[in-house]
Scaffold this motif. Structure first.
Motif, PDB file in Angstrom:
ATOM      1  N   THR A   1       0.908  -1.080  -0.019  1.00 14.12           N
ATOM      2  CA  THR A   1       0.038  -0.074  -0.029  1.00 14.12           C
ATOM      3  C   THR A   1       1.079   1.253  -0.036  1.00 14.12           C
ATOM      4  OG1 THR A   1      -1.698  -1.182   1.279  1.00 14.12           O
ATOM      5  CG2 THR A   1      -1.748   1.169   1.455  1.00 14.12           C
ATOM      6  N   GLU A   2       1.919   1.266   0.890  1.00 15.08           N
ATOM      7  CA  GLU A   2       2.884   2.373   0.916  1.00 15.08           C
ATOM      8  C   GLU A   2       3.504   2.651  -0.509  1.00 15.08           C
ATOM      9  OE1 GLU A   2       6.925   3.174   2.900  1.00 15.08           O
ATOM     10  OE2 GLU A   2       5.714   2.003   4.072  1.00 15.08           O
ATOM     11  N   TYR A   3       3.783   1.691  -1.034  1.00 13.07           N
ATOM     12  CA  TYR A   3       4.626   1.497  -2.218  1.00 13.07           C
ATOM     13  C   TYR A   3       3.931   2.174  -3.335  1.00 13.07           C
ATOM     14  CZ  TYR A   3       8.896  -0.938  -0.498  1.00 13.07           C
ATOM     15  OH  TYR A   3       9.963  -1.200   0.321  1.00 13.07           O
ATOM     16  N   VAL A   4       2.474   1.641  -3.591  1.00 10.01           N
ATOM     17  CA  VAL A   4       1.917   2.208  -4.701  1.00 10.01           C
ATOM     18  C   VAL A   4       1.067   3.353  -4.401  1.00 10.01           C
ATOM     19  CG1 VAL A   4       1.761  -0.280  -5.886  1.00 10.01           C
ATOM     20  CG2 VAL A   4      -0.003   0.699  -4.298  1.00 10.01           C
ATOM     21  N   GLY A   5       1.011   3.745  -3.019  1.00 11.63           N
ATOM     22  CA  GLY A   5       0.250   5.070  -2.571  1.00 11.63           C
ATOM     23  C   GLY A   5      -1.115   4.855  -2.999  1.00 11.63           C
ATOM     24  N   GLU A   6      -1.692   3.912  -2.708  1.00 12.19           N
ATOM     25  CA  GLU A   6      -3.021   3.761  -2.916  1.00 12.19           C
ATOM     26  C   GLU A   6      -4.069   3.114  -1.607  1.00 12.19           C
ATOM     27  OE1 GLU A   6      -4.896   4.248  -5.746  1.00 12.19           O
ATOM     28  OE2 GLU A   6      -3.171   4.564  -7.181  1.00 12.19           O
ATOM     29  N   GLU A   7      -5.243   3.109  -1.509  1.00 18.78           N
ATOM     30  CA  GLU A   7      -5.950   2.503  -0.391  1.00 18.78           C
ATOM     31  C   GLU A   7      -5.674   1.182  -0.226  1.00 18.78           C
ATOM     32  OE1 GLU A   7      -7.609   4.714   1.691  1.00 18.78           O
ATOM     33  OE2 GLU A   7      -6.964   6.300   0.802  1.00 18.78           O
ATOM     34  N   ARG A   8      -5.879   0.726   1.100  1.00 20.02           N
ATOM     35  CA  ARG A   8      -5.750  -0.460   1.448  1.00 20.02           C
ATOM     36  C   ARG A   8      -6.559  -1.620   0.722  1.00 20.02           C
ATOM     37  NH1 ARG A   8      -3.158  -3.255   5.811  1.00 20.02           N
ATOM     38  NH2 ARG A   8      -4.334  -5.248   6.310  1.00 20.02           N
ATOM     39  N   ASP A   9      -7.837  -1.055   0.847  1.00 18.23           N
ATOM     40  CA  ASP A   9      -9.027  -1.833   0.072  1.00 18.23           C
ATOM     41  C   ASP A   9      -8.649  -2.180  -1.432  1.00 18.23           C
ATOM     42  OD1 ASP A   9     -10.222  -2.245   2.841  1.00 18.23           O
ATOM     43  OD2 ASP A   9     -11.462  -1.097   2.427  1.00 18.23           O
ATOM     44  N   ASP A  10      -8.190  -0.874  -2.035  1.00 17.83           N
ATOM     45  CA  ASP A  10      -8.190  -1.042  -3.417  1.00 17.83           C
ATOM     46  C   ASP A  10      -6.961  -2.120  -3.684  1.00 17.83           C
ATOM     47  OD1 ASP A  10     -10.104   0.700  -3.758  1.00 17.83           O
ATOM     48  OD2 ASP A  10      -8.979   2.488  -3.906  1.00 17.83           O
ATOM     49  N   VAL A  11      -5.835  -1.989  -3.024  1.00 19.18           N
ATOM     50  CA  VAL A  11      -4.531  -2.830  -3.055  1.00 19.18           C
ATOM     51  C   VAL A  11      -4.997  -4.231  -2.937  1.00 19.18           C
ATOM     52  CG1 VAL A  11      -2.306  -3.168  -2.152  1.00 19.18           C
ATOM     53  CG2 VAL A  11      -2.888  -0.831  -2.502  1.00 19.18           C
ATOM     54  N   GLU A  12      -5.791  -4.595  -1.556  1.00 17.97           N
ATOM     55  CA  GLU A  12      -6.291  -6.055  -1.566  1.00 17.97           C
ATOM     56  C   GLU A  12      -7.029  -6.601  -2.686  1.00 17.97           C
ATOM     57  OE1 GLU A  12      -7.255  -7.822   2.768  1.00 17.97           O
ATOM     58  OE2 GLU A  12      -8.207  -5.943   2.222  1.00 17.97           O
TER      59      GLU A  12
ATOM     60  N   ILE B   1      -5.892  -9.415  -5.273  1.00 23.56           N
ATOM     61  CA  ILE B   1      -6.789 -10.729  -5.582  1.00 23.56           C
ATOM     62  C   ILE B   1      -6.855 -10.714  -7.043  1.00 23.56           C
ATOM     63  CG2 ILE B   1      -9.200 -11.809  -5.432  1.00 23.56           C
ATOM     64  CD1 ILE B   1      -9.324 -10.248  -2.513  1.00 23.56           C
ATOM     65  N   GLU B   2      -7.068  -9.769  -7.852  1.00 21.99           N
ATOM     66  CA  GLU B   2      -7.076  -9.954  -9.172  1.00 21.99           C
ATOM     67  C   GLU B   2      -5.709 -10.355 -10.113  1.00 21.99           C
ATOM     68  OE1 GLU B   2      -6.997  -6.444 -12.737  1.00 21.99           O
ATOM     69  OE2 GLU B   2      -8.071  -6.162 -10.890  1.00 21.99           O
ATOM     70  N   LEU B   3      -4.876 -10.054  -9.403  1.00 21.77           N
ATOM     71  CA  LEU B   3      -3.290 -10.198  -9.973  1.00 21.77           C
ATOM     72  C   LEU B   3      -3.217 -11.914  -9.585  1.00 21.77           C
ATOM     73  CD1 LEU B   3      -0.875  -9.285 -11.243  1.00 21.77           C
ATOM     74  CD2 LEU B   3       0.068  -8.914  -8.835  1.00 21.77           C
ATOM     75  N   MET B   4      -3.660 -12.245  -8.368  1.00 17.77           N
ATOM     76  CA  MET B   4      -3.391 -13.845  -8.046  1.00 17.77           C
ATOM     77  C   MET B   4      -4.267 -14.596  -8.936  1.00 17.77           C
ATOM     78  SD  MET B   4      -3.206 -13.451  -3.817  1.00 17.77           S
ATOM     79  CE  MET B   4      -2.842 -15.029  -3.459  1.00 17.77           C
TER      80      MET B   4
END
Length: 164
Positions: free
Chosen positions: A33-44, A48-51
């Motif tokens: 979340t820190e590296y991409v600078g986005e919201e935690r829920d969006d990163v999660e 899941i999409e990437l996996m």
């Protein structure tokens, strides 16, 4: 427009894939979340999409969740290939660090740590001991300038590196 600015046009899952590849270590959701600078829920959701994307591909890579976090890794069924392709004395992390030095070098060790993570210190020591990398302390004494050695070019049968 800087190269960082152009990252805003990428899908979040693509950014996460790049971060996982570059860091080559398990990363917590908080770190991602820190590296991409986005919201935690969006990163999660993007993870899941990437996996799922990797699970459906006929790919040698996969995204896995471990106790340490998420990582991009080679599927287990390729372990035998790894053993034949990678010299036993250099691990995957050290090889990725060597590749970063080859492509970005000469590079300051502190910049390399920012790019690849703190595991770089051990990788650089190992690579220098084996003669693949030259370390030269900077005049200010704060960091080392790293670049590949002649042994690198001979061992990997490379005449010259691409200009990037």
């Amino acid at each position: 427009m800087s190269s960082v600015d152009s990252l805003t046009d990428l899908r979040l899952s693509t950014k996460l894939e790049a971060v996982l590849y570059l860091k080559s270590q398990a990363l917590t959701l908080a770190k991602l979340t820190e590296y991409v600078g986005e919201e935690r829920d969006d990163v999660e959701d993007a993870l899941i999409e990437l996996m799922q994307d990797y699970a459906q591909r006929d790919s040698a890579l996969e995204i896995v969740e471990t106790d340490q976090g998420y990582s991009l890794q080679l599927r287990e069924r390729f372990n035998a290939l790894v053993q034949t392709m990678i010299p036993a004395d250099l691990g995957v992390g050290a090889l990725r660090t060597l590749a970063a030095i080859a492509l970005k070098g000469p590079i300051l060790q502190t910049d390399l740590v920012d790019l690849r993570g703190s595991g770089v210190y051990q990788h650089v020591q190992e690579l220098a001991e084996q003669g693949f990398v030259h370390k030269r302390r900077q005049a200010n004494g704060r960091s080392f300038r790293l670049q590949v050695s002649d042994k690198f070019y001979q061992y990997f049968e490379v005449d010259e590196l691409p200009k990037i």
